[in-house]
Structure formats: structure tokens, C-alpha cells
Motif scaffolding. Sequence first.
Motif, PDB file in Angstrom:
ATOM      1  N   ARG A 105      82.985 -17.792  35.790  1.00 25.09           N
ATOM      2  CA  ARG A 105      81.921 -18.104  34.954  1.00 25.09           C
ATOM      3  C   ARG A 105      81.631 -16.767  34.331  1.00 25.09           C
ATOM      4  N   THR A 106      81.855 -16.876  32.852  1.00 22.55           N
ATOM      5  CA  THR A 106      81.960 -16.198  31.831  1.00 22.55           C
ATOM      6  C   THR A 106      80.577 -15.988  30.759  1.00 22.55           C
ATOM      7  N   LYS A 107      79.614 -17.476  31.938  1.00 23.60           N
ATOM      8  CA  LYS A 107      78.404 -17.909  30.273  1.00 23.60           C
ATOM      9  C   LYS A 107      77.303 -16.855  30.871  1.00 23.60           C
ATOM     10  N   LEU A 108      76.748 -16.225  30.051  1.00 27.32           N
ATOM     11  CA  LEU A 108      75.097 -15.273  30.436  1.00 27.32           C
ATOM     12  C   LEU A 108      74.945 -16.664  32.075  1.00 27.32           C
ATOM     13  N   PHE A 109      74.060 -15.739  32.848  1.00 29.24           N
ATOM     14  CA  PHE A 109      72.554 -16.365  33.258  1.00 29.24           C
ATOM     15  C   PHE A 109      71.878 -16.608  32.944  1.00 29.24           C
ATOM     16  N   PRO A 110      70.890 -17.737  33.357  1.00 28.25           N
ATOM     17  CA  PRO A 110      70.355 -17.401  32.221  1.00 28.25           C
ATOM     18  C   PRO A 110      68.903 -16.474  32.937  1.00 28.25           C
ATOM     19  N   ALA A 111      67.990 -16.038  31.609  1.00 31.05           N
ATOM     20  CA  ALA A 111      66.697 -14.640  31.684  1.00 31.05           C
ATOM     21  C   ALA A 111      66.410 -15.222  32.068  1.00 31.05           C
ATOM     22  N   TYR A 112      65.369 -14.351  33.551  1.00 35.86           N
ATOM     23  CA  TYR A 112      64.410 -14.437  33.805  1.00 35.86           C
ATOM     24  C   TYR A 112      63.686 -14.139  33.010  1.00 35.86           C
ATOM     25  N   LYS A 113      62.219 -14.990  32.353  1.00 39.86           N
ATOM     26  CA  LYS A 113      61.403 -14.495  31.215  1.00 39.86           C
ATOM     27  C   LYS A 113      59.998 -15.338  31.845  1.00 39.86           C
ATOM     28  N   THR A 114      59.575 -14.618  31.808  1.00 41.93           N
ATOM     29  CA  THR A 114      57.867 -15.397  32.729  1.00 41.93           C
ATOM     30  C   THR A 114      56.914 -15.546  31.400  1.00 41.93           C
ATOM     31  N   ILE A 115      56.948 -14.534  30.261  1.00 43.46           N
ATOM     32  CA  ILE A 115      56.191 -14.247  28.985  1.00 43.46           C
ATOM     33  C   ILE A 115      55.925 -15.976  28.267  1.00 43.46           C
ATOM     34  N   GLY A 116      55.130 -16.754  28.111  1.00 41.09           N
ATOM     35  CA  GLY A 116      54.913 -17.748  27.529  1.00 41.09           C
ATOM     36  C   GLY A 116      53.853 -17.909  26.825  1.00 41.09           C
ATOM     37  N   GLU A 117      53.954 -18.803  25.857  1.00 43.11           N
ATOM     38  CA  GLU A 117      52.218 -18.940  25.036  1.00 43.11           C
ATOM     39  C   GLU A 117      50.999 -18.874  25.454  1.00 43.11           C
ATOM     40  N   GLU A 118      50.835 -18.661  26.974  1.00 41.29           N
ATOM     41  CA  GLU A 118      49.322 -18.731  27.548  1.00 41.29           C
ATOM     42  C   GLU A 118      49.484 -16.778  26.595  1.00 41.29           C
ATOM     43  N   GLU A 119      50.599 -15.709  27.587  1.00 46.11           N
ATOM     44  CA  GLU A 119      50.324 -14.336  26.934  1.00 46.11           C
ATOM     45  C   GLU A 119      50.199 -14.029  25.701  1.00 46.11           C
ATOM     46  N   LYS A 120      50.503 -14.764  24.786  1.00 42.25           N
ATOM     47  CA  LYS A 120      50.921 -14.432  23.353  1.00 42.25           C
ATOM     48  C   LYS A 120      48.937 -14.901  23.076  1.00 42.25           C
ATOM     49  N   VAL A 121      49.262 -16.207  23.489  1.00 41.75           N
ATOM     50  CA  VAL A 121      47.201 -16.481  23.079  1.00 41.75           C
ATOM     51  C   VAL A 121      46.467 -15.148  23.805  1.00 41.75           C
ATOM     52  N   ALA A 122      46.379 -14.687  24.815  1.00 44.84           N
ATOM     53  CA  ALA A 122      45.917 -13.721  25.694  1.00 44.84           C
ATOM     54  C   ALA A 122      45.949 -12.028  24.635  1.00 44.84           C
ATOM     55  N   VAL A 123      47.249 -11.821  24.597  1.00 45.93           N
ATOM     56  CA  VAL A 123      47.407 -10.624  23.470  1.00 45.93           C
ATOM     57  C   VAL A 123      46.536 -10.661  22.844  1.00 45.93           C
ATOM     58  N   ILE A 124      46.556 -11.815  21.795  1.00 41.76           N
ATOM     59  CA  ILE A 124      45.768 -12.131  20.044  1.00 41.76           C
ATOM     60  C   ILE A 124      44.574 -12.353  20.266  1.00 41.76           C
ATOM     61  N   GLN A 125      43.969 -12.425  21.362  1.00 36.31           N
ATOM     62  CA  GLN A 125      42.722 -12.643  21.641  1.00 36.31           C
ATOM     63  C   GLN A 125      42.382 -10.915  21.595  1.00 36.31           C
ATOM     64  N   VAL A 126      42.686 -10.090  22.705  1.00 32.18           N
ATOM     65  CA  VAL A 126      42.521  -8.850  22.998  1.00 32.18           C
ATOM     66  C   VAL A 126      42.530  -7.851  21.346  1.00 32.18           C
ATOM     67  N   LEU A 127      43.745  -8.493  20.922  1.00 33.93           N
ATOM     68  CA  LEU A 127      43.952  -7.393  19.339  1.00 33.93           C
ATOM     69  C   LEU A 127      42.780  -8.378  18.432  1.00 33.93           C
ATOM     70  N   GLU A 128      42.252  -9.272  18.498  1.00 33.46           N
ATOM     71  CA  GLU A 128      41.521  -9.690  17.156  1.00 33.46           C
ATOM     72  C   GLU A 128      39.562  -9.231  17.910  1.00 33.46           C
ATOM     73  N   SER A 129      40.025  -8.514  19.945  1.00 32.18           N
ATOM     74  CA  SER A 129      38.191  -7.898  19.793  1.00 32.18           C
ATOM     75  C   SER A 129      38.123  -6.812  19.169  1.00 32.18           C
ATOM     76  N   GLY A 130      39.408  -5.876  18.809  1.00 33.85           N
ATOM     77  CA  GLY A 130      39.539  -4.893  18.111  1.00 33.85           C
ATOM     78  C   GLY A 130      39.270  -3.782  19.507  1.00 33.85           C
ATOM     79  N   SER A 131      39.081  -4.150  20.907  1.00 33.05           N
ATOM     80  CA  SER A 131      39.078  -3.350  21.830  1.00 33.05           C
ATOM     81  C   SER A 131      40.869  -3.053  23.321  1.00 33.05           C
ATOM     82  N   LEU A 132      41.201  -1.991  22.528  1.00 31.75           N
ATOM     83  CA  LEU A 132      42.597  -2.398  23.213  1.00 31.75           C
ATOM     84  C   LEU A 132      42.755  -1.623  25.174  1.00 31.75           C
ATOM     85  N   SER A 133      41.331  -0.961  24.411  1.00 27.10           N
ATOM     86  CA  SER A 133      41.065  -0.448  26.066  1.00 27.10           C
ATOM     87  C   SER A 133      38.992  -0.031  26.018  1.00 27.10           C
TER      88      SER A 133
END
Length: 432
Positions: free
Chosen positions: A12-40
Motif C-alpha cells: 500500500r502506498t495510499k495514506l491510511f485515513p486520519a483519526y479525526k474525531t472533531i466534527g460539527e458538534e465541537e465547532k458549535v460548542a467552541v463558537i458558543q464559548v467564544l460568543e460568551s466572551g468567557s474563555l476561562s
Amino acid sequence: MKLAIHGGTPVRTKLFPAYKTIGEEEKVAVIQVLESGSLSRFLGCWHEDFYGGPEVQALEKEWAEYFGVKHAIAVNSCTSGLYCAVGATGIEPGEEVIVSPYTMCASATAPLIYSAIPVFADIEENFYCLDPQSVEEKITPRTRAIIVVDIFGLPYNVDAINSIAKKHGLIVIEDTAQAPGALYKEQYAGTLADIGVYSLNYHKHIHSGEGGIIVTDNDGLAEKLRLIRNHAEAVVEGKGVKDLVNMVGFNYRMTEIEAAIARCQLKKLRPLLGKRQNNVRYLEEKVRGIPAVTFPRVRNECTHAYYVHACKFNDEIAGISRDRFIEAIRAELAPHEMREGEGVKISSGYVKPLYLQPLFQNKVAYGSKGYPFTQACYKGEVDYSKGICPISERMHEKELFMHEMILPSMTETDIDDVAQAFKKVWENRNLL
């Protein structure tokens, strides 16, 4: 058939698929935190925000409910969690902690943070976790705790180690970085000891980039863990804490963004773990006919989380060395996407036994005078010489190999290529 290591065509010379577990759910959750203005929301003083913001507290609640524990404490890494755990034991300078030589270094160096001395016990022949007999042999009047590691995804020898700890009045800390979701008698790894620590580092089963979670059912330990996480020395007076042992705190706090991502990831743990287990079963069935390869054993009444697929190789049966066999397989396969620079994810051994690292060989940690090994209050004589853990050394130097070709991103077609590479090399091993 010409092997790729000799210039033949790779499987095999084709790359094996990346193990990527981050999806739309995480993007939405991060945006909500950013919009809250409170990162900690953490404050390093006795205040309602001493415990962090809403995402951190929600993650802790959800983690505790998922794993069935009383307390979950979010930190910025599993390493930080291990440091908190050692401090929470009330350890004194010059005391000893029994640790594994065959793991990521943090579980072995954590005692040094409190000027305590790591003492290495050997690992089990077939499961690679701390060997109870070796642990018992290493206990002295100076021993305070045992740090067990659920290495490669398998829970430690719970009954034996916990019984030894109870007999000698020791605290058990469980490093579960590689085994979230694994079970012993229907109880989750990480909850099997007095304190458990999970990892949310980017290449673990689930992740938030960096991060960790500590768990315990002990109220007193939980308070100490939270204090050490967040500037204990500035908090104890306002909180009314009287026990000041190891109450020099740190900033081990998790951010709101990391917590928001981790909350989404926790929901994915069960299916991701199930896919790993299914992939292992499929691969093992495909390559079962290679007599020199022994698949990982699973302890009775346990399930395995398969952080990696750790196998043993018998060079006497094969007629070639493990290292040459693995080198030939690597030549037949391709790396994973997003990790191309790491090469093919199969390797001989794991980490060199930790006591052979310069830190331990030279017994130099803090300053130039050999502290804490030379401190006046240490009455022992710790041995870090080659040969103290013969099973660890043999596994690393000769027998053990591991790979990540069982990641949830791998399809059966991908695994077929891995199996073909194993068979091709095995059938042509006389050419090596």
C-alpha cells in the motif's frame, strides 16, 4: 514475490485515513464559548469562580456521571493530574512511590515534583502492567503510594495490587490515559484505585487538544486535588483549610474551550471504543496463521481499550529478529493522513525502560547536587541499574511490537492491506 524493503512493490502506498474525531458538534460548542466572551472563569482565590466556569463544571459533572464516581476534577493535562494526585496523598520529601518502567515518563517522574523517590517495579509477562509480586518486593517503610498504569488499554491487576496497598497502608493512583472505557468487573478503568487520571491529549481515544480529568470517591482527596490544581496557597486561608501539607498550588486549570470540546467528545467515547475493539478482532482473524506473533491477552473479567495493538514476536519461531520483521512490514505500508511525518505507525518496543533515561542514570533532577536523590531526609538507596526490571527490558529489546492500524478511522479494506503486509513478509521471511 519481492519485498518492498528490497525494492519490490509495497502492499500500500495510499495514506491510511486520519483519526479525526472533531466534527460539527465541537465547532458549535467552541463558537458558543467564544460568543460568551468567557474563555476561562477560574480565579486563584477563595471565590465562587475558584471551581472554574460553566463548561468546566458541566464537563466534571458529566464525566462523574458517565464513569460512576463522586468527584471529577478537570485539569490541563494528564501529567498535571498525576502531579496533583501525588501531592494529594500527603507525600513527604524522601518518601518513595512505586512506579512502572514501561510507560510515558510522567507517571514515573510525578513523585519528583514533591521531592519523593520513584522506585521501579517490573511489569507482567503477558499484560505489561505492574507485576504485583515485583511491587510487593519493592515496598519499604518509606513507600507512600503505587502509581499503576493501564498500559496500552488494559486495566491493571486490580485485586492483587489493591490488596497489597491495603495491607501496607498505601494509596493507589491509576494512570488511565490509554484505557478510557475499559472495564474490570463492569467497573470503569480509572475508578479502580483511590485516584484515577485520564488524558485528553490529541492522540488519545477522545481529546480536547490537551487536557485531563482526575476522579476519586474520596471527599478529602478531592478537596486537595482541586486546591493543588488552582493556587492552593492563595486559597486555603479563605476556604478555612487547616491541613497545609503540599498546599503549594499550581495553575493546572482547563479552559472553557477545552471543556466544551471534551463534553462533545465524551459522547463519542463508547462508539469509538467499540470500533477499535471490532477492528482488533477483524485484524487478528486475518493474521491468525502467523505462529511467531502472539496477540495481546485480555485479563479475566476485563475489556481492553486498545490504545495500541501490542503484540509479541518470537524470533526463534520466525528465524529472524523482531526488528527486521517490523522493518519489512513498515516498508510495505503507508503512514496515516495528518501524521505523515511520523511514518508508518508500527514500531518495535515502546519506550526504553524509564530508569535507563539520563535523569535516573545520573540521579540529577533539581540543581547540580543530585537532589532529591541526595537529600538528607532520604534514608534509602534506590537502584536504577540495567537489569532491575528484566521483563521490561526483554519486552522492549526483543519481543514486543505495537501498531495503530486498528484506529476507528480504519475500514476493513484498510485492515485487509495491513494483514496482507504481515502475510507477505511472513511468507518471504527467508529473504530477510
